[in-house]
Design an enzyme around this catalytic site. Structure first.
Site, short mmCIF file in Angstrom:
data_model
loop_
_atom_site.label_atom_id
_atom_site.label_comp_id
_atom_site.label_asym_id
_atom_site.label_seq_id
_atom_site.Cartn_x
_atom_site.Cartn_y
_atom_site.Cartn_z
N HIS A 251 -4.53 -1.02 9.27
CA HIS A 251 -5.04 -2.45 9.07
C HIS A 251 -4.09 -3.52 8.93
CE1 HIS A 251 -3.90 -2.65 4.30
NE2 HIS A 251 -3.21 -1.92 4.96
N CYS B 53 2.66 -6.64 5.45
CA CYS B 53 1.18 -6.42 5.61
C CYS B 53 0.69 -7.18 6.52
CB CYS B 53 0.52 -6.23 4.42
SG CYS B 53 1.31 -4.92 3.28
N HIS C 11 -8.61 7.55 11.47
CA HIS C 11 -8.10 7.25 12.82
C HIS C 11 -8.44 5.88 13.16
CE1 HIS C 11 -6.22 11.30 12.00
NE2 HIS C 11 -5.17 10.67 12.85
N HIS D 233 -1.62 3.64 6.93
CA HIS D 233 -1.63 4.39 5.81
C HIS D 233 -2.05 5.67 5.90
CE1 HIS D 233 0.04 0.98 3.53
NE2 HIS D 233 -0.95 0.23 4.03
N HIS E 105 -0.42 -2.08 10.90
CA HIS E 105 0.41 -0.99 10.09
C HIS E 105 -0.38 -0.18 9.60
CE1 HIS E 105 -0.35 -3.51 6.41
NE2 HIS E 105 -0.14 -2.41 5.81
#
Length: 146
Positions: A23, A42, A89, A50, A48
């Site tokens: 995101h 961010c 994903h 998580h 990037h």
């Protein structure tokens, strides 16, 4: 809880799931500099990601025939169908229908996951108590639907 002189005990059950997603936090109407000032790394233009951990908690009465509040296999199926299958994903900003046009912060993601799941648990006669979403091992959000 006391109801008409009878103690009613609600039992909470929680299912943990995991998903990986990318995101970016940004506002299109802002300059790249404004986005970086507010959102830091961010707002990386190249996104990037998580490894999220999701905890979904429902509550209800125990069925005397099964001993369950809810069959955990059905709980898993609901979470996978309406949330994990859409997020895992994926790019949250671009690929996830229930996040279209929304800020992809952990707070908003948790809130939208709650809204995705609630009607499906309501149909099963249990109450969706909370959604807790860990973005990192140190940062999480918990939403109770209020």
């Amino acid at each position: 809880m006391l109801f008409c002189g009878i103690f009613v005990v609600m039992v909470h059950i929680t299912r943990r799931e995991r998903f990986c997603a990318a995101h970016k936090l940004y506002r299109e109407e802002w300059t790249p500099e404004q986005n970086e000032e507010v959102f830091g790394y961010c707002s990386n233009p190249n996104w990037h990601g998580h490894n999220y951990e999701l905890y979904v908690t429902v509550k209800g009465d125990i069925n005397p025939q099964t001993g369950f509040v809810m069959d955990i296999k059905i709980m898993k199926e609901i979470i996978h169908t309406y949330v994990i299958g859409k997020l895992d994903h994926k790019n949250i900003n671009l690929d996830v229908d229930f996040m279209a046009g929304k800020m992809a912060s952990t707070e908003v993601i948790a809130q939208e996951i709650f809204h995705q799941l609630k009607p499906h648990f309501d149909q099963r006669g249990v109450i969706l108590h909370s959604v807790k979403l860990f973005e990192t091992e140190n940062n999480s959000v918990e939403y109770f639907g209020q």
